[in-house]
Motif scaffolding. Structure first.
Motif, PDB file in Angstrom:
ATOM      1  N   UNK A  71       0.814  -1.219   0.000  1.00 52.82           N
ATOM      2  CA  UNK A  71       0.000   0.000   0.000  1.00 52.82           C
ATOM      3  C   UNK A  71       0.843   1.264   0.000  1.00 52.82           C
ATOM      4  N   UNK A  72       0.389   2.232  -0.810  1.00 56.19           N
ATOM      5  CA  UNK A  72       0.997   3.560  -0.823  1.00 56.19           C
ATOM      6  C   UNK A  72      -0.112   4.585  -0.801  1.00 56.19           C
ATOM      7  N   UNK A  73       0.081   5.620  -0.009  1.00 54.50           N
ATOM      8  CA  UNK A  73      -0.917   6.679   0.081  1.00 54.50           C
ATOM      9  C   UNK A  73      -0.241   8.045   0.006  1.00 54.50           C
ATOM     10  N   UNK A  74      -1.028   9.028  -0.365  1.00 51.21           N
ATOM     11  CA  UNK A  74      -0.628  10.424  -0.281  1.00 51.21           C
ATOM     12  C   UNK A  74      -1.584  11.073   0.703  1.00 51.21           C
ATOM     13  N   UNK A 102      -2.127  15.164 -10.208  1.00 50.76           N
ATOM     14  CA  UNK A 102      -1.272  14.091  -9.732  1.00 50.76           C
ATOM     15  C   UNK A 102      -0.687  14.562  -8.410  1.00 50.76           C
ATOM     16  N   UNK A 103      -0.927  13.780  -7.376  1.00 51.68           N
ATOM     17  CA  UNK A 103      -0.458  14.084  -6.027  1.00 51.68           C
ATOM     18  C   UNK A 103       0.756  13.222  -5.730  1.00 51.68           C
ATOM     19  N   UNK A 104       1.690  13.774  -4.979  1.00 57.83           N
ATOM     20  CA  UNK A 104       2.895  13.014  -4.659  1.00 57.83           C
ATOM     21  C   UNK A 104       3.283  13.187  -3.206  1.00 57.83           C
ATOM     22  N   UNK A 105       3.794  12.113  -2.635  1.00 56.04           N
ATOM     23  CA  UNK A 105       4.318  12.173  -1.271  1.00 56.04           C
ATOM     24  C   UNK A 105       5.755  12.678  -1.258  1.00 56.04           C
ATOM     25  N   UNK A 126       0.418  22.385 -14.698  1.00 58.15           N
ATOM     26  CA  UNK A 126       0.456  23.510 -13.758  1.00 58.15           C
ATOM     27  C   UNK A 126       0.827  22.968 -12.390  1.00 58.15           C
ATOM     28  N   UNK A 127       1.933  23.452 -11.862  1.00 53.96           N
ATOM     29  CA  UNK A 127       2.355  23.038 -10.511  1.00 53.96           C
ATOM     30  C   UNK A 127       1.531  23.847  -9.519  1.00 53.96           C
ATOM     31  N   UNK A 128       0.737  23.161  -8.715  1.00 54.79           N
ATOM     32  CA  UNK A 128      -0.179  23.809  -7.785  1.00 54.79           C
ATOM     33  C   UNK A 128       0.419  23.980  -6.401  1.00 54.79           C
ATOM     34  N   UNK A 129       1.340  23.091  -6.048  1.00 52.07           N
ATOM     35  CA  UNK A 129       1.986  23.092  -4.736  1.00 52.07           C
ATOM     36  C   UNK A 129       3.131  22.099  -4.825  1.00 52.07           C
ATOM     37  N   UNK A 130       3.950  21.995  -3.788  1.00 50.83           N
ATOM     38  CA  UNK A 130       5.032  21.001  -3.856  1.00 50.83           C
ATOM     39  C   UNK A 130       4.532  19.575  -4.093  1.00 50.83           C
ATOM     40  N   UNK A 131       3.310  19.284  -3.652  1.00 51.09           N
ATOM     41  CA  UNK A 131       2.789  17.920  -3.755  1.00 51.09           C
ATOM     42  C   UNK A 131       1.705  17.741  -4.817  1.00 51.09           C
ATOM     43  N   UNK A 132       1.492  18.723  -5.708  1.00 53.60           N
ATOM     44  CA  UNK A 132       0.395  18.619  -6.679  1.00 53.60           C
ATOM     45  C   UNK A 132       0.747  19.225  -8.028  1.00 53.60           C
ATOM     46  N   UNK A 133       0.438  18.467  -9.088  1.00 53.54           N
ATOM     47  CA  UNK A 133       0.676  18.876 -10.461  1.00 53.54           C
ATOM     48  C   UNK A 133      -0.615  18.629 -11.247  1.00 53.54           C
ATOM     49  N   UNK A 134      -1.185  19.694 -11.815  1.00 53.74           N
ATOM     50  CA  UNK A 134      -2.452  19.576 -12.544  1.00 53.74           C
ATOM     51  C   UNK A 134      -2.212  19.430 -14.036  1.00 53.74           C
ATOM     52  N   UNK A 135      -3.170  18.762 -14.687  1.00 55.27           N
ATOM     53  CA  UNK A 135      -3.102  18.577 -16.139  1.00 55.27           C
ATOM     54  C   UNK A 135      -4.490  18.237 -16.676  1.00 55.27           C
ATOM     55  N   UNK A 151       2.892   9.362 -16.258  1.00 49.90           N
ATOM     56  CA  UNK A 151       2.727   9.265 -14.802  1.00 49.90           C
ATOM     57  C   UNK A 151       2.362   7.856 -14.338  1.00 49.90           C
ATOM     58  N   UNK A 152       1.923   6.998 -15.255  1.00 48.68           N
ATOM     59  CA  UNK A 152       1.561   5.618 -14.899  1.00 48.68           C
ATOM     60  C   UNK A 152       2.758   4.674 -14.869  1.00 48.68           C
ATOM     61  N   UNK A 153       3.922   5.162 -15.214  1.00 54.92           N
ATOM     62  CA  UNK A 153       5.109   4.299 -15.219  1.00 54.92           C
ATOM     63  C   UNK A 153       5.359   3.727 -13.821  1.00 54.92           C
ATOM     64  N   UNK A 154       5.821   2.482 -13.752  1.00 55.44           N
ATOM     65  CA  UNK A 154       6.058   1.832 -12.458  1.00 55.44           C
ATOM     66  C   UNK A 154       6.945   2.634 -11.505  1.00 55.44           C
ATOM     67  N   UNK A 155       7.855   3.425 -12.034  1.00 51.14           N
ATOM     68  CA  UNK A 155       8.776   4.197 -11.195  1.00 51.14           C
ATOM     69  C   UNK A 155       8.050   5.178 -10.276  1.00 51.14           C
ATOM     70  N   UNK A 156       6.833   5.593 -10.662  1.00 47.95           N
ATOM     71  CA  UNK A 156       6.086   6.581  -9.885  1.00 47.95           C
ATOM     72  C   UNK A 156       5.031   5.957  -8.972  1.00 47.95           C
ATOM     73  N   UNK A 157       4.901   4.658  -9.036  1.00 47.19           N
ATOM     74  CA  UNK A 157       3.820   3.944  -8.337  1.00 47.19           C
ATOM     75  C   UNK A 157       3.819   4.166  -6.820  1.00 47.19           C
ATOM     76  N   UNK A 158       4.975   4.162  -6.205  1.00 47.66           N
ATOM     77  CA  UNK A 158       5.018   4.233  -4.739  1.00 47.66           C
ATOM     78  C   UNK A 158       4.887   5.647  -4.183  1.00 47.66           C
ATOM     79  N   UNK A 159       4.902   6.653  -5.053  1.00 48.12           N
ATOM     80  CA  UNK A 159       4.888   8.025  -4.542  1.00 48.12           C
ATOM     81  C   UNK A 159       3.785   8.904  -5.098  1.00 48.12           C
TER      82      UNK A 159
END
Length: 179
Positions: A71-74, A102-105, A126-135, A151-159
């Motif tokens: 499990x991974x959460x933001x 797209x939200x990131x931890x 559009x970067x909305x905040x350090x943890x959010x990128x809109x598209x 953004x669906x690439x496995x490298x981004x899955x955990x964050x």
């Protein structure tokens, strides 16, 4: 006590099915108040006397124990979520376009996504905040859109996890209604 929105990655897609009632029950055993789920895509609101990082760790551990998956959460606090919703330059309700965030931890991951996404012709970000990128994505073409594929690439899955702005708006409104 602070109010939080917790966004689970990969729930009810790709065979990782989870009933929201079971999710609520599992999380209610943590030191959280007012645990509620919104929609069926792994959106939780709650109150707690912990930091964002502590809540992230607790929820991920509980999900691993209760549901047996990686499990991974933001986690965002109420003011962060409200800022993100207000800062999005694309409307929440547009019949032709879906607005996503797209939200990131880990903000460095969004830095990388923004850099690579900005190199793709026609991609608007559009970067909305350090943890959010809109598209934005044309309705019906979300999964085929170039940024969605990136953004669906496995490298981004955990964050990272992505939500429609309408979903974030509903979560923000629900947080504002908590006592």
């Amino acid at each position: 006590m602070s109010h939080f929105a917790v966004f689970l990655r990969g729930i009810n897609v790709g065979g990782n099915n989870m009933k929201m009632a079971a999710l609520r029950t599992s999380l209610a055993s943590l030191p959280l108040d007012g645990v509620k789920t919104l929609l069926a895509s792994g959106n939780v609101i709650c109150s707690a006397s912990v930091s964002v990082d502590e809540l992230k760790s607790m929820v991920e551990q509980r999900l691993r124990e209760s549901f047996g998956y990686e499990a991974w959460v933001v986690v965002l606090d109420g003011p962060q979520l409200e800022h993100i919703v207000r800062a999005c330059p694309w409307p929440a309700h547009d019949p032709a376009v879906h607005s996503y965030v797209t939200l990131a931890s880990e903000p460095a991951v969004l830095d990388e996504l923004a850099r690579h996404g900005g190199e793709i012709p026609g991609v608007e970000l559009a970067r909305l905040s350090p943890e959010a990128l809109a598209w934005p994505a044309v309705r019906g073409d979300t999964l085929a859109s170039p940024f969605s594929k990136l953004s669906a690439r496995p490298r981004y899955k955990s964050t990272t996890t992505t939500r429609n702005v309408r979903t974030l708006l509903k979560c923000s409104e629900a947080l504002a209604a908590l006592p």
